[in-house]
Design a protein around this motif. Structure first.
Motif, PDB file in Angstrom:
ATOM      1  N   LEU A 206     -25.481 -27.395  33.873  1.00  0.00           N
ATOM      2  CA  LEU A 206     -25.841 -26.019  33.459  1.00  0.00           C
ATOM      3  C   LEU A 206     -24.936 -24.883  33.428  1.00  0.00           C
ATOM      4  N   VAL A 207     -24.421 -24.759  34.666  1.00  0.00           N
ATOM      5  CA  VAL A 207     -23.392 -23.919  34.988  1.00  0.00           C
ATOM      6  C   VAL A 207     -22.116 -23.987  34.379  1.00  0.00           C
ATOM      7  N   LEU A 208     -21.702 -25.193  34.377  1.00  0.00           N
ATOM      8  CA  LEU A 208     -20.447 -25.556  33.826  1.00  0.00           C
ATOM      9  C   LEU A 208     -20.300 -25.489  32.313  1.00  0.00           C
ATOM     10  N   SER A 209     -21.601 -26.100  31.625  1.00  0.00           N
ATOM     11  CA  SER A 209     -21.617 -26.177  30.219  1.00  0.00           C
ATOM     12  C   SER A 209     -21.711 -24.366  29.747  1.00  0.00           C
ATOM     13  N   ASN A 210     -22.416 -23.666  30.438  1.00  0.00           N
ATOM     14  CA  ASN A 210     -22.565 -22.009  30.188  1.00  0.00           C
ATOM     15  C   ASN A 210     -21.113 -21.526  30.348  1.00  0.00           C
ATOM     16  N   THR A 211     -20.482 -21.939  31.235  1.00  0.00           N
ATOM     17  CA  THR A 211     -19.021 -21.299  31.637  1.00  0.00           C
ATOM     18  C   THR A 211     -18.454 -21.721  30.444  1.00  0.00           C
ATOM     19  N   ALA A 212     -18.284 -22.847  30.139  1.00  0.00           N
ATOM     20  CA  ALA A 212     -17.260 -23.432  29.025  1.00  0.00           C
ATOM     21  C   ALA A 212     -17.591 -22.949  27.646  1.00  0.00           C
ATOM     22  N   GLY A 213     -18.815 -22.555  27.657  1.00  0.00           N
ATOM     23  CA  GLY A 213     -19.311 -22.086  26.269  1.00  0.00           C
ATOM     24  C   GLY A 213     -18.899 -20.437  26.175  1.00  0.00           C
ATOM     25  N   PHE A 214     -19.026 -19.721  27.444  1.00  0.00           N
ATOM     26  CA  PHE A 214     -18.407 -18.298  27.341  1.00  0.00           C
ATOM     27  C   PHE A 214     -17.024 -18.169  27.237  1.00  0.00           C
ATOM     28  N   LEU A 215     -16.231 -19.041  28.056  1.00  0.00           N
ATOM     29  CA  LEU A 215     -14.892 -19.051  27.801  1.00  0.00           C
ATOM     30  C   LEU A 215     -14.271 -19.431  26.417  1.00  0.00           C
ATOM     31  N   SER A 216     -14.878 -20.547  25.868  1.00  0.00           N
ATOM     32  CA  SER A 216     -14.707 -21.069  24.713  1.00  0.00           C
ATOM     33  C   SER A 216     -14.745 -19.864  23.474  1.00  0.00           C
ATOM     34  N   GLY A 217     -15.903 -19.320  23.698  1.00  0.00           N
ATOM     35  CA  GLY A 217     -16.020 -18.216  22.769  1.00  0.00           C
ATOM     36  C   GLY A 217     -15.231 -16.989  22.706  1.00  0.00           C
ATOM     37  N   LYS A 218     -14.768 -16.639  23.983  1.00  0.00           N
ATOM     38  CA  LYS A 218     -13.723 -15.504  24.198  1.00  0.00           C
ATOM     39  C   LYS A 218     -12.434 -15.861  23.601  1.00  0.00           C
ATOM     40  N   ILE A 219     -12.086 -17.284  24.173  1.00  0.00           N
ATOM     41  CA  ILE A 219     -10.700 -17.630  23.678  1.00  0.00           C
ATOM     42  C   ILE A 219     -10.501 -17.762  22.147  1.00  0.00           C
ATOM     43  N   ALA A 220     -11.690 -18.260  21.320  1.00  0.00           N
ATOM     44  CA  ALA A 220     -11.651 -18.202  19.886  1.00  0.00           C
ATOM     45  C   ALA A 220     -12.017 -16.882  19.455  1.00  0.00           C
ATOM     46  N   ARG A 221     -12.358 -15.781  20.109  1.00  0.00           N
ATOM     47  CA  ARG A 221     -12.419 -14.518  19.482  1.00  0.00           C
ATOM     48  C   ARG A 221     -13.688 -14.491  18.794  1.00  0.00           C
ATOM     49  N   LEU A 222     -14.943 -15.048  19.156  1.00  0.00           N
ATOM     50  CA  LEU A 222     -16.237 -15.122  18.329  1.00  0.00           C
ATOM     51  C   LEU A 222     -16.750 -13.632  18.772  1.00  0.00           C
ATOM     52  N   GLN A 223     -17.711 -13.167  17.646  1.00  0.00           N
ATOM     53  CA  GLN A 223     -18.323 -12.075  17.799  1.00  0.00           C
ATOM     54  C   GLN A 223     -19.174 -12.048  19.217  1.00  0.00           C
ATOM     55  N   GLU A 224     -19.626 -11.086  19.714  1.00  0.00           N
ATOM     56  CA  GLU A 224     -20.581 -10.914  20.887  1.00  0.00           C
ATOM     57  C   GLU A 224     -21.888 -11.619  20.673  1.00  0.00           C
ATOM     58  N   GLN A 225     -22.394 -11.638  19.476  1.00  0.00           N
ATOM     59  CA  GLN A 225     -23.611 -12.334  19.087  1.00  0.00           C
ATOM     60  C   GLN A 225     -23.485 -13.749  19.117  1.00  0.00           C
ATOM     61  N   GLU A 226     -22.363 -14.015  18.491  1.00  0.00           N
ATOM     62  CA  GLU A 226     -22.183 -15.398  18.284  1.00  0.00           C
ATOM     63  C   GLU A 226     -21.673 -16.110  19.614  1.00  0.00           C
ATOM     64  N   ILE A 227     -21.235 -15.430  20.464  1.00  0.00           N
ATOM     65  CA  ILE A 227     -20.958 -15.812  22.069  1.00  0.00           C
ATOM     66  C   ILE A 227     -22.464 -16.225  22.794  1.00  0.00           C
ATOM     67  N   THR A 228     -23.166 -15.049  22.512  1.00  0.00           N
ATOM     68  CA  THR A 228     -24.415 -15.236  23.167  1.00  0.00           C
ATOM     69  C   THR A 228     -25.308 -16.546  22.592  1.00  0.00           C
ATOM     70  N   THR A 229     -25.180 -16.693  21.332  1.00  0.00           N
ATOM     71  CA  THR A 229     -25.766 -17.909  20.658  1.00  0.00           C
ATOM     72  C   THR A 229     -25.012 -19.050  21.088  1.00  0.00           C
ATOM     73  N   MET A 230     -23.982 -19.170  21.290  1.00  0.00           N
ATOM     74  CA  MET A 230     -23.157 -20.267  21.789  1.00  0.00           C
ATOM     75  C   MET A 230     -23.516 -20.555  23.240  1.00  0.00           C
ATOM     76  N   LEU A 231     -23.787 -19.655  24.256  1.00  0.00           N
ATOM     77  CA  LEU A 231     -24.200 -19.772  25.781  1.00  0.00           C
ATOM     78  C   LEU A 231     -25.312 -20.684  25.592  1.00  0.00           C
ATOM     79  N   ILE A 232     -26.446 -20.302  24.620  1.00  0.00           N
ATOM     80  CA  ILE A 232     -27.694 -20.683  24.702  1.00  0.00           C
ATOM     81  C   ILE A 232     -27.647 -22.185  23.850  1.00  0.00           C
ATOM     82  N   GLU A 233     -27.043 -22.066  22.918  1.00  0.00           N
ATOM     83  CA  GLU A 233     -26.835 -23.440  22.239  1.00  0.00           C
ATOM     84  C   GLU A 233     -26.463 -24.528  23.007  1.00  0.00           C
ATOM     85  N   VAL A 234     -25.178 -24.245  23.635  1.00  0.00           N
ATOM     86  CA  VAL A 234     -24.533 -25.184  24.515  1.00  0.00           C
ATOM     87  C   VAL A 234     -25.160 -25.371  25.870  1.00  0.00           C
ATOM     88  N   GLY A 235     -25.945 -24.390  26.294  1.00  0.00           N
ATOM     89  CA  GLY A 235     -26.517 -24.338  27.461  1.00  0.00           C
ATOM     90  C   GLY A 235     -27.877 -25.026  27.940  1.00  0.00           C
TER      91      GLY A 235
END
Length: 282
Positions: A206-235
């Motif tokens: 759970l912790v590492l998947s959410n960390t990876a989701g957050f970092l991937s979203g930031k690196i890909a320069r996704l919008q904040e709402q998309e990063i939030t969605t990514m955290l939850i969908e991945v986690g």
């Protein structure tokens, strides 16, 4: 056992409820966010199973617990991820579309990943023979089929479905909680004996998947709402599906133990994400 008879029914109802909330437009909506869809699916479908395999090997999980952990990571998101995305003010349309896509593709992805892990580990899993066609057919009958049925019903009877949808979500959520409670009661001795190592593995996932989701979203320069969605969908994976496959298709409650733990831990992590991310988005 009673629990093994109720689990398939519970999953069928959960997926039917998800289908009642889907339309063709939810899939079309994904075309408007190609970068977000690609990044999230890459992390969810590829990185997450590899992460589970790495955790299993690193902390030397037993083959059955390791398979249970990999099974969770291979499952799609579920209604819970959609609800948490809405609460966190993420991109709900993106969440719903992604959950639908991963639910349909998981029919083929899950048996492939489980088979690969079984061959990698060997040992007691050497005799673990997967009938890919059998698993695909059973997963399809309990996930893809009710999902499609729900969509058809929504299209044909929109007014009736609109009235019933919220009630179905509540009923299925309560039913799933009941299944988790019954499993904890039924498997308490096994859970208690393996809670330290299995709990550690689930927490790491759970912790590492959410960390990876957050970092991937930031690196890909996704919008904040998309990063939030990514955290939850991945986690937040579909614990009910992992539960059902382990307890009924594989007929091995030891494999279901990580799912039983995950179903509790994911709610805690999910609510933390909601609290942390909600103030940061418009």
């Amino acid at each position: 056992m009673l629990i093994q008879s109720l689990i398939p029914l519970g999953l069928f109802l959960i997926m039917l409820s998800m289908g009642l909330g889907l339309t063709v437009n939810d899939f079309k909506e994904l075309l408007n966010r190609p970068k977000a869809v690609f990044v999230i699916l890459l992390v969810q479908l590829l990185f997450l199973p590899l992460l589970a395999i790495a955790i299993s090997l690193a902390i030397d999980l037993s083959p059955s617990l390791g398979l249970g952990l990999v099974l969770i990571a291979s499952c799609p998101g579920g209604i819970t991820s959609n609800m948490l995305t809405r609460l966190a003010k993420g991109d709900t349309a993106l969440s719903i579309g992604l959950t639908a896509i991963t639910s349909l593709t998981s029919v083929f992805i899950i048996p492939l990943i489980m088979g690969a892990f079984a061959r990698l580990i060997g040992g007691e899993l050497e005799s673990f023979e997967l009938s890919f066609l059998n698993i695909i057919l059973q997963i399809s009958a309990l996930t893809a089929l009710p999902l499609v049925i729900g969509m058809v019903l929504r299209n044909k009877y929109p007014d009736v479905v609109s009235h019933l949808e919220s009630k179905m979500v509540l009923i299925t959520a309560l039913f799933f909680i009941l299944l988790v409670v019954l499993t904890w009661i039924d498997q308490w001795e096994n859970i208690k004996s393996s809670v330290n190592v299995a709990g550690t593995a689930v927490a790491l996932l759970l912790v590492l998947s959410n960390t990876a989701g957050f970092l991937s979203g930031k690196i890909a320069r996704l919008q904040e709402q998309e990063i939030t969605t990514m955290l939850i969908e991945v986690g937040i994976q579909n614990g009910a599906m992992a539960f059902m496959i382990a307890a009924t298709i594989l007929n091995n409650m030891s494999i279901a133990i990580p799912s039983a733990l995950y179903s509790v831990f994911m709610i805690i992590i999910g609510m933390v994400i909601v609290v942390v991310r909600r103030p940061n988005v418009a």
